[in-house]
Design a protein around this motif. Sequence first.
Motif, PDB file in Angstrom:
ATOM      1  N   UNK A 277       2.603   1.764  -3.284  1.00  0.00           N
ATOM      2  CA  UNK A 277       1.713   2.374  -4.276  1.00  0.00           C
ATOM      3  C   UNK A 277       1.656   3.879  -4.047  1.00  0.00           C
TER       4      UNK A 277
ATOM      5  N   UNK B  31      -1.600   3.154  -8.647  1.00  0.00           N
ATOM      6  CA  UNK B  31      -2.812   2.482  -8.189  1.00  0.00           C
ATOM      7  C   UNK B  31      -2.410   1.324  -7.284  1.00  0.00           C
ATOM      8  N   UNK B  32      -3.071   1.195  -6.145  1.00  0.00           N
ATOM      9  CA  UNK B  32      -2.768   0.067  -5.269  1.00  0.00           C
ATOM     10  C   UNK B  32      -3.553  -1.150  -5.737  1.00  0.00           C
TER      11      UNK B  32
ATOM     12  N   UNK C  60       0.833  -1.206   0.000  1.00  0.00           N
ATOM     13  CA  UNK C  60       0.000   0.000   0.000  1.00  0.00           C
ATOM     14  C   UNK C  60       0.868   1.257   0.000  1.00  0.00           C
TER      15      UNK C  60
ATOM     16  N   UNK D  63      -6.326  10.644  -5.002  1.00  0.00           N
ATOM     17  CA  UNK D  63      -7.542  11.112  -4.323  1.00  0.00           C
ATOM     18  C   UNK D  63      -7.525  12.618  -4.095  1.00  0.00           C
TER      19      UNK D  63
ATOM     20  N   UNK E 169      -1.175   0.716 -12.267  1.00  0.00           N
ATOM     21  CA  UNK E 169      -0.374   0.362 -11.093  1.00  0.00           C
ATOM     22  C   UNK E 169       0.932   1.146 -11.088  1.00  0.00           C
TER      23      UNK E 169
ATOM     24  N   UNK F 201      -7.098  -0.567  -5.226  1.00  0.00           N
ATOM     25  CA  UNK F 201      -7.756   0.298  -6.220  1.00  0.00           C
ATOM     26  C   UNK F 201      -8.211  -0.526  -7.418  1.00  0.00           C
TER      27      UNK F 201
ATOM     28  N   UNK G 116      -6.463  11.337  -9.714  1.00  0.00           N
ATOM     29  CA  UNK G 116      -7.576  10.520  -9.204  1.00  0.00           C
ATOM     30  C   UNK G 116      -7.045   9.461  -8.251  1.00  0.00           C
ATOM     31  N   UNK G 117      -5.932   8.831  -8.669  1.00  0.00           N
ATOM     32  CA  UNK G 117      -5.358   7.786  -7.821  1.00  0.00           C
ATOM     33  C   UNK G 117      -4.882   8.369  -6.498  1.00  0.00           C
TER      34      UNK G 117
ATOM     35  N   UNK H 204       4.700   5.425  -5.361  1.00  0.00           N
ATOM     36  CA  UNK H 204       4.634   5.561  -6.820  1.00  0.00           C
ATOM     37  C   UNK H 204       3.827   6.785  -7.232  1.00  0.00           C
ATOM     38  N   UNK H 205       2.741   7.042  -6.497  1.00  0.00           N
ATOM     39  CA  UNK H 205       1.941   8.172  -6.954  1.00  0.00           C
ATOM     40  C   UNK H 205       2.468   9.507  -6.440  1.00  0.00           C
TER      41      UNK H 205
ATOM     42  N   UNK I 262      -8.451   5.197  -4.511  1.00  0.00           N
ATOM     43  CA  UNK I 262      -9.314   6.014  -5.357  1.00  0.00           C
ATOM     44  C   UNK I 262     -10.654   6.232  -4.681  1.00  0.00           C
ATOM     45  N   UNK I 263     -11.234   7.383  -4.916  1.00  0.00           N
ATOM     46  CA  UNK I 263     -12.529   7.681  -4.300  1.00  0.00           C
ATOM     47  C   UNK I 263     -13.664   7.090  -5.128  1.00  0.00           C
TER      48      UNK I 263
END
Lengths: 289, 483
Positions: A113, B388-389, A110, A147, B384, B392, A144-145, A116-117, B1-2
């Motif tokens: 990830x 993205x997890x 988690x 949030x 990913x 997600x 979006x990823x 990464x973002x 993500x929401x």
Amino acid sequence: MCLRAVTCLAAVIARAVEWLTIVRMTSAGDNSRGLAIQAQALAREYVMGAEVIRAVDGIDLEIAKGEFAALLGPSGSGKSTLLHLLAGMDRPTSGVLRVEGQELGALTPESLARYRRETVGMVFQAFNLIHSMRVYDNVELPLRLAEMPRGERDARVRESLERVGLTARSDHRPSQLSGGEQQRVALARALVNRPSVLLADEPTGNLDSKNGEIIMRMIQEFNEHLGMTVVLVTHERALAERYARRMIFMADGHIVSESNGNPTSAGAPGTTSILSTPSPQSTPEGEAR
Amino acid sequence: MKLPDLIDLAARNLRNSRLRNGLTAAGIGVGIASLVAMLSLGVGLQELAGSRLSRSGLFNTVMVSEWRSVEQMRRDGQQGQAGALGGGSAPSFPDFASPPVLDDAARQEIMRLPGVMEVEPEIRFVGEIQQGDKALIAQLGGLPASAREDEAFDTLKGTFFSGLQAGEAIVRIEFAREWDAANPQSILGQEIVLRYAERESLAPDNSNNSADNADGFANSPASDSALGGEEPAEDSSYGFTVVRKEQPLRVVGILETQPYGGMRELSRARVFIPLGLAEKMNLLQSADLRGSVTTGGGRRTYSSLMTQVNSPARVSEVQDAVRKMGFRTFSILNASQSLARFFAILDLFLGIFGSMALAVASLGIVNTLVMAVLERRREIGIMKALGASDGDIKKLFFAEAGTLGLFGGLFGVAFGWAMSKGINMATEYYLRQRQLPPETVSSVPPWLIGLGIGFAIIVSLIAGLYPASRAAKLDPVQAIRYE
Ligand SMILES: Nc1ncnc2c1ncn2[C@@H]1O[C@H](COP(=O)(O)OP(=O)(O)OP(=O)(O)O)[C@@H](O)[C@H]1O
Ligand SMILES: [Mg+2]
């Protein structure tokens, strides 16, 4: 007129300040606080039946914040594998890899990830845009990823697209763009989350020399004006020499040698012609950094 | 993500392969539709049977009778002689040395039991309906106030009795036709005269007078069927004579169908009068030869009383209480219980058939989503790589599965509802062809709509489990490897 002059002036000052910080950071040298990437005995092995392929075989590497490093080496030498490790897309078999103070091997899936973002941006040889999405949506995806609230996204997406000069194409599909344009979309996407490290795997590999130049200058621009640490994999030594300050040569999963590049700064006179894109309106972004 | 982003991306992905996802949703829809149609049929049949039988009053009716009459009949059969009332022992009924008499006191007592709405005798008799020189013999029946609730009165032409003692009559359509074949409705509002036989009590021991009774009706062509023949004359302990009486009546209603679903003795009567009026009339009934309502020595007794309970659930409770009082009871409660069991099993089977269709549909979802995972390998890898997890990606595929399920469910419920309507229309057509009244055999209650959509979504999410976890486990390095 007056307003414009003021913003221009502000932009010039901001650039100067940025440049100074970068110079200070790069000259800070070995100080681990100034390190963006730190690898110790880093290894990634693939087990194929009885055979063990050591794609990355015990690498020690330090890359300072704000550095522009090029990874060179023959095919199969492990450049992409190393980059994937740096990108947090893959995990090392052994060794330590620290990026921006985070020990990647110890992160949960988690948090990896999230790394990464938030910390890295990736650009690939194959562009890797999502073809069912418009240019705009491709660039918006990392937000979006992450949030990010809806209201804040639009400004970010537009700013990124503007930086790569594709504002006019935001409603197009990737398939409607040229290779060079697609790679610029990919750059905008890598940029939109304001990562501190930009990783590029042969970003010019699918492009002609003219488009390759454009991409390289943009990356250089991000490195110099946004203070992004850049690690770039390439086959073309000449290109690396022209843009990267540091060249790292790999073979069989090892680092075999290093040399310094001879880059011309993007900010230097005469080289900004292609890079007319970051217009004065986009400079507040630079200011924010 | 929401969630809004998930839904947005899921919808985008679904739109991208519209045909395949449309077909998958249609597959779920067909599964849900068959489930809904099957269950609606089960529900409809159950409602039909339930309303039919409960409105016919059969399920909440307890028939109360005396042990005495059984005992007496038994003894009569053995000895061919009238037995003395009371006094003697009743060996077949050990609990009561002297079985209690079903009289007005007993009737009041039953009336006071919790849940009991009405305790009425069942009165049927034969009389002559007359107007001027027109006369028809008819079987008559006394209707209690509760009959108004009976289904047969839904289609009543005219009105129900204005009062329980009112001099009014409701006739069956068959009677009206016989009265005036050209214009059966003309009987409505007519003043008619009912001629009937009234019994007048005699002193006890005046037995064997039933032959005389018949004489009182000698001029009536119905006298045979009414009094003689079918039921052997019984020696009553109280004697009576028969007197011809007249009662003026006004026809207030015409009944199209038999009351009580044709299930009770009373249903067969062709002319109905208020039960209160019938009781007051001191009738000589056809069943009277066994003393349905017996007036002897000023004391009225009943051979049987129909007890209406307010709900079928309380029938056994009332039955027990009445048995404790020393009377015999009969109800078709047991029949109703096995009927409920039958419908539970029917629902189960119909549900199983519907679920099988749904199981096939859910394999369709698994297939579609697994295909989507294979097809969108690269896209998943890119997402990913962009951060993205696994969660997600899993959620994205769940959202897609859930959306497919939602659309499938909506379509399925609509389609199932249409099928249910189709079943009803076909049944109605079939019944009309056979001159039978229309029935609603299939019914879609709101809970079934909710159940259908909810089930579609749940099944789709379960079907999405495997593809979603497969997508989440995808290695981004492999997925975006340059080809
Ligand atoms: N999933 C895998 N399984 C087995 N071996 C692998 C796997 N991925 C990479 N390798 C091997 O690891 C080695 C390094 O691969 P890598 O892709 O890092 O090379 P590269 O330097 O990027 O080459 P190129 O310049 O051709 O892109 C190669 O020998 C490759 O065959
Ligand atoms: Mg490579």
